[in-house]
Design an enzyme around this catalytic site. Structure first.
Site, short mmCIF file in Angstrom:
data_model
loop_
_atom_site.label_atom_id
_atom_site.label_comp_id
_atom_site.label_asym_id
_atom_site.label_seq_id
_atom_site.Cartn_x
_atom_site.Cartn_y
_atom_site.Cartn_z
N GLY A 37 -0.81 45.20 -85.37
CA GLY A 37 0.26 44.27 -85.06
C GLY A 37 0.45 43.97 -83.60
N GLY A 39 -1.72 42.40 -81.65
CA GLY A 39 -2.39 41.17 -81.26
C GLY A 39 -3.88 41.33 -81.00
N GLU A 160 -12.53 46.30 -84.70
CA GLU A 160 -12.36 47.49 -85.54
C GLU A 160 -13.66 47.85 -86.27
OE1 GLU A 160 -9.69 49.29 -85.48
OE2 GLU A 160 -7.94 48.03 -85.10
#
Length: 245
Positions: A37, A39, A160
């Protein structure tokens, strides 16, 4: 090689990135550390030029030239590529065909089989397989990273890459990142895992859409570990923002 100058991005009127400044040097591994969350993915999509993530302010420079108004395809021609947090789906292609896609018109440094070896997948078992739902999420992740290696990018944005990956697979991913750098690429490594961020040359902590600190990985991870806590503010829809305390 890449410079972000005061970039800002909004989604549905909500600020996601605010006055972000960042520089990535040639053949540098640069980590972006941040919790869900903050960004991070918006940053990756904006750098790649996805239409829904256009800048509201600021500029993106590539080797000193603005690429802010270039399309995804135009940025890809410059050598910028993105490995998605959720691997892209190319249903119906064989793994070999998928790996060949990014090599068209290039003198390939690695064959598709070598790329699969690099990510720890047996080429004899995977080259003929179809890219479809029979592949697990972890297999898709590793095949996508093999495709990045096949493309020989100048800048690889890895969103990620460690998500949903076991410890053994993580070692292969680290190996691919090092191989990309040896072949001349720069890496923007987006993660919330300190172990992955530690392999970077420099790291930045992203919080509430802002860069709090850029420095050595151990400095950034110390700040991330000790000061980034969930809060109730909304940054991205249905995701938590992180507050610096």
């Amino acid at each position: 090689m890449l410079e972000l100058q005061h970039i800002a991005v909004q989604k549905n009127g909500t600020p996601i990135l605010m006055q972000v400044d960042l520089r990535i040097a040639a053949q540098e591994i640069h980590s972006i550390l941040g919790r869900n969350g903050t960004g991070k993915t918006t940053l990756a999509y904006s750098l790649m030029g996805l239409p829904d993530y256009a800048l509201n302010a600021g500029d993106i420079l590539w080797e000193g030239r603005s690429i802010t108004n270039l399309s995804v395809a135009e940025r890809a021609k410059l050598g910028i590529t993105l490995a998605w947090q959720e691997p892209a789906r190319f249903e119906g292609l064989s793994v070999a065909e998928y790996l060949h896609l990014g090599q068209q018109g290039k003198k390939a440094a690695f064959s598709p089989a070598q790329c699969l070896d690099q990510v720890g997948l047996d080429p004899t078992a995977y080259l003929a397989r179809t890219v479809d739902a029979t592949l697990s999420g972890g297999e898709r992740k590793r095949i996508e990273l093999a495709a990045v290696l096949a493309m020989q990018p100048r800048l690889a944005i890895l969103d990620e890459p460690d998500s949903g990956i076991d410890a053994l697979s993580l070692d292969f991913i680290k190996g691919v990142i090092r191989t990309l750098v040896r072949e001349g690429a720069s890496i923007l490594l987006i993660t919330h895992h300190e172990e992955v961020a530690a392999m970077a040359d420099r790291a930045s902590v992203l919080c509430a859409g802002r860069i709090l600190k850029t420095g050595l990985p151990e400095e950034a991870t110390r700040l991330f570990r000790n000061h980034c806590q969930p809060c109730r503010h909304v940054n991205e829809p249905e995701e938590e923002l992180i507050h610096y305390v």
